[in-house]
Design a protein around this motif. Structure first.
Motif, PDB file in Angstrom:
ATOM      1  N   CYS A  49       1.409  -1.111  -0.179  1.00  0.00           N
ATOM      2  CA  CYS A  49      -0.253  -0.021   0.080  1.00  0.00           C
ATOM      3  C   CYS A  49       0.996   1.240   0.326  1.00  0.00           C
ATOM      4  O   CYS A  49       1.809   0.791   0.397  1.00  0.00           O
ATOM      5  N   VAL A  98      -7.758   2.070  -2.070  1.00  0.00           N
ATOM      6  CA  VAL A  98      -7.423   1.660  -0.484  1.00  0.00           C
ATOM      7  C   VAL A  98      -7.977   2.414   0.477  1.00  0.00           C
ATOM      8  O   VAL A  98      -7.149   3.461   0.591  1.00  0.00           O
ATOM      9  N   ASP A  99      -7.819   2.019   1.625  1.00  0.00           N
ATOM     10  CA  ASP A  99      -8.104   1.804   3.460  1.00  0.00           C
ATOM     11  C   ASP A  99      -6.873   1.272   3.697  1.00  0.00           C
ATOM     12  O   ASP A  99      -7.230  -0.155   3.052  1.00  0.00           O
ATOM     13  N   CYS A 100      -5.285   1.106   3.702  1.00  0.00           N
ATOM     14  CA  CYS A 100      -5.064   0.198   4.594  1.00  0.00           C
ATOM     15  C   CYS A 100      -4.400   1.032   6.169  1.00  0.00           C
ATOM     16  O   CYS A 100      -4.317   1.506   6.965  1.00  0.00           O
ATOM     17  N   GLY A 109      -3.220  -4.897   7.060  1.00  0.00           N
ATOM     18  CA  GLY A 109      -5.140  -5.091   6.656  1.00  0.00           C
ATOM     19  C   GLY A 109      -4.598  -3.666   5.590  1.00  0.00           C
ATOM     20  O   GLY A 109      -4.249  -2.517   5.313  1.00  0.00           O
ATOM     21  N   ARG A 111      -7.975  -2.770   2.449  1.00  0.00           N
ATOM     22  CA  ARG A 111      -9.626  -2.775   2.044  1.00  0.00           C
ATOM     23  C   ARG A 111      -9.833  -2.348   0.767  1.00  0.00           C
ATOM     24  O   ARG A 111      -9.509  -0.982   1.000  1.00  0.00           O
ATOM     25  N   SER A 112     -10.175  -2.903  -0.551  1.00  0.00           N
ATOM     26  CA  SER A 112     -10.352  -1.301  -1.418  1.00  0.00           C
ATOM     27  C   SER A 112     -11.441  -0.112  -1.120  1.00  0.00           C
ATOM     28  O   SER A 112     -12.793  -1.231  -0.810  1.00  0.00           O
ATOM     29  N   ARG A 113     -11.701   0.707  -1.236  1.00  0.00           N
ATOM     30  CA  ARG A 113     -12.557   0.888  -1.489  1.00  0.00           C
ATOM     31  C   ARG A 113     -13.753   1.463  -3.155  1.00  0.00           C
ATOM     32  O   ARG A 113     -14.258   2.330  -2.904  1.00  0.00           O
TER      33      ARG A 113
END
Length: 127
Positions: A49, A98-100, A109, A111-113
């Motif tokens: 990320c 993403v949020d990472c 961690g 997560r795709s946005r």
């Protein structure tokens, strides 16, 4: 949001590849950008990320020291440079906004946005 990944291919163990992620619908300087991969029969996992806030990249522990994210803001394109590739790195690679989260330099961690995924690019590491 649209992304198009490219640059995958067949490489021998120990080799290198540089993947590209052409982005439209959002600006790299406005969002974090992440790379995921999915091997056959396995779940998709986050590998790296680039954090806009921290202005640096974070890698998963299993690729730390071997993978590096970079960005070309003018081209709105991100890259994943991969060194010392191993057979277990074989997978389809995807990028996404993403949020990472990270602890130190290790990605913990991601997560795709985006609700959709790009076509991905296949990386095969084999002799």
């Amino acid at each position: 949001v649209q992304v198009v990944e490219s640059g995958g291919g067949l490489v021998q163990p120990g080799g290198s590849l540089k993947l590209s992620c052409a982005v439209s619908g959002f600006k790299l300087y406005e969002d974090d950008l992440g790379w995921f991969r999915q091997a056959p029969g396995k779940e998709r996992e986050g590998v790296a990320c680039f954090s806009r806030r921290d202005d640096r990249s974070f890698n998963a522990a299993n690729v730390a020291g071997r993978f590096t994210i970079s960005r070309d803001i003018a081209k709105n394109t991100a890259y994943l440079q991969m060194y010392d590739l191993r057979p277990e790195d074989s997978a389809v690679y995807y990028c996404a906004p993403v949020d990472c989260a990270a602890r130190g330099s290790i990605l913990t961690g991601m997560r795709s946005r985006s609700p959709e995924w790009g076509p991905g690019t296949l990386v095969t590491v084999s002799s």
